[in-house]
Design a protein around this motif. Structure first.
Motif, mmCIF file in Angstrom:
data_model
loop_
_atom_site.group_PDB
_atom_site.id
_atom_site.type_symbol
_atom_site.label_atom_id
_atom_site.label_comp_id
_atom_site.label_asym_id
_atom_site.label_seq_id
_atom_site.Cartn_x
_atom_site.Cartn_y
_atom_site.Cartn_z
ATOM 1 N N GLU A 1 4.200 -0.886 2.344
ATOM 2 C CA GLU A 1 2.989 -1.634 2.688
ATOM 3 C C GLU A 1 2.581 -2.471 1.484
ATOM 4 O OE1 GLU A 1 -0.699 1.020 2.491
ATOM 5 O OE2 GLU A 1 0.868 2.494 2.926
ATOM 6 N N TYR B 1 -0.568 -4.129 -0.872
ATOM 7 C CA TYR B 1 -1.967 -3.906 -1.219
ATOM 8 C C TYR B 1 -2.480 -5.068 -2.061
ATOM 9 C CZ TYR B 1 0.459 -1.886 -5.305
ATOM 10 O OH TYR B 1 1.287 -1.666 -6.374
ATOM 11 N N THR C 1 -2.653 6.377 2.095
ATOM 12 C CA THR C 1 -1.922 5.107 2.100
ATOM 13 C C THR C 1 -1.912 4.586 0.665
ATOM 14 O OG1 THR C 1 -3.816 3.609 2.386
ATOM 15 C CG2 THR C 1 -2.907 4.630 4.384
ATOM 16 N N ALA C 2 -1.358 3.401 0.483
ATOM 17 C CA ALA C 2 -1.322 2.830 -0.864
ATOM 18 C C ALA C 2 -2.715 2.687 -1.457
ATOM 19 C CB ALA C 2 -0.626 1.472 -0.840
ATOM 20 N N THR C 3 -3.718 2.472 -0.614
ATOM 21 C CA THR C 3 -5.063 2.180 -1.126
ATOM 22 C C THR C 3 -6.127 3.197 -0.725
ATOM 23 O OG1 THR C 3 -5.476 0.772 0.820
ATOM 24 C CG2 THR C 3 -4.635 -0.306 -1.176
ATOM 25 N N SER D 1 9.101 2.785 -3.473
ATOM 26 C CA SER D 1 7.671 3.021 -3.684
ATOM 27 C C SER D 1 6.943 2.893 -2.352
ATOM 28 C CB SER D 1 7.117 1.993 -4.669
ATOM 29 O OG SER D 1 5.704 2.051 -4.739
ATOM 30 N N ILE D 2 5.758 3.491 -2.275
ATOM 31 C CA ILE D 2 4.868 3.182 -1.159
ATOM 32 C C ILE D 2 4.631 1.675 -1.096
ATOM 33 C CG2 ILE D 2 2.831 3.641 -2.607
ATOM 34 C CD1 ILE D 2 3.103 4.077 1.220
ATOM 35 N N ALA D 3 4.738 1.000 -2.247
ATOM 36 C CA ALA D 3 4.572 -0.460 -2.295
ATOM 37 C C ALA D 3 5.698 -1.189 -1.577
ATOM 38 C CB ALA D 3 4.491 -0.938 -3.751
ATOM 39 N N CYS E 1 5.014 -5.463 -4.927
ATOM 40 C CA CYS E 1 5.279 -5.004 -3.569
ATOM 41 C C CYS E 1 6.505 -5.699 -2.994
ATOM 42 C CB CYS E 1 4.062 -5.261 -2.679
ATOM 43 S SG CYS E 1 2.614 -4.233 -3.060
ATOM 44 N N GLN F 1 -3.713 11.318 -1.230
ATOM 45 C CA GLN F 1 -3.432 9.918 -0.921
ATOM 46 C C GLN F 1 -2.899 9.791 0.495
ATOM 47 O OE1 GLN F 1 -0.440 8.043 -3.395
ATOM 48 N NE2 GLN F 1 -1.140 5.982 -2.881
ATOM 49 N N GLY G 1 4.358 7.796 -3.744
ATOM 50 C CA GLY G 1 3.024 7.239 -3.876
ATOM 51 C C GLY G 1 2.600 7.328 -5.334
#
Length: 253
Positions: free
Chosen positions: A145, A147, A245-247, A140-142, A154, A243, A184
């Motif tokens: 990085e 969040y 980044t994660a946030t 995952s993007i998690a 994460c 998207q 993502g």
């Protein structure tokens, strides 16, 4: 003889999409999932549509002994697995660390980390005598990085990233490829599970943007698997256009 792909978490989302695309390309499938009725329905549909053969394994990746027994019971010819897709995974809750639910923590770690390890140990030992195979870990993007309020989820996906790198080193002498696929925002049952069945809350995660869908990730996985024998895609980070980044996302709704 047709190649074989083993897919965990095969009854929804990315796992189900992978079952479709691999069946479409003539793979026989070992589909592993917890929802027995849904597993049977998907398996029957794919067998009828694509004229392939499917072995259904009803098991929970968190339950080490039951999982081992279920996989051990598979006939020897089904253990010649060419591709393992470690898809089973989830997130539960979205709380700061001081308010986290420890049962949620256990579920995420037991599924995302320990379950992946249990499956990989068994199936890699099936692959080693054949001096080939390909393990796909869904990260995952998690895992790239962290969040706010993502803490344990994460951490579990960072573990998948580290384990993918470790597997790649350990299995190198055996000719086994290892790829980490890191999506993502993908609209599946993921957010519904995270919010414990609150569909309205889950839907708001994707308001105002076009997220990825499970087929996008399955298509990327097929691309990775279909490369020549001497080519391995180590890592792939896949994001919707909206998207960054994660946030950080662009919402136009």
């Amino acid at each position: 003889m047709s190649k074989i792909a083993l897919i965990t978490g095969a009854t929804s989302g990315i796992g189900e999409a992978c079952a479709h695309i691999f069946a479409q390309h003539g793979y026989n499938l070992v589909l592993l999932a917890r929802r027995e009725d849904r597993l049977a329905k998907i398996a029957n549909h794919l067998e009828d549509k694509y004229a392939i053969t499917i072995k259904q394994v009803f098991a929970d990746v968190r339950e080490k002994e039951n999982l081992a027994a279920a996989l051990d019971a598979i006939p020897a010819e089904w253990k010649k697995v060419d591709v393992l897709i470690n898809n089973a995974g989830l997130s539960q809750g979205l709380d700061p660390i001081d308010k986290g639910n420890t049962d949620d923590w256990d579920t995420m770690i037991d599924t995302n980390v320990k379950g992946l390890l249990y499956i990989t140990k068994i199936v890699s030992n099936w692959m080693i005598p054949n001096k080939q195979g390909h393990i796909i870990n869904i990260g995952s993007i998690a895992g790239q990085e962290v969040y706010p309020n993502g803490n344990v989820y994460c951490a579990s996906k960072h573990a998948v990233d580290a384990l993918s790198k470790g597997m790649r080193i350990d299995l190198l002498p055996h000719g086994i490829k290892v790829t980490a696929i890191n999506p993502g925002m993908v609209e599946t049952e993921f957010s519904i599970v995270r919010f414990k069945g609150d569909a309205d809350k889950a839907k708001k995660v994707y308001d105002g943007l076009e997220p990825l869908i499970a087929d996008d990730i399955a298509d990327a996985i097929w691309y990775v698997v279909s490369r020549p024998k001497h080519v391995n895609i180590n890592d792939m980070l896949i994001m919707p256009t909206a998207q960054a980044t994660a946030t950080i996302v662009s919402r136009n709704g």
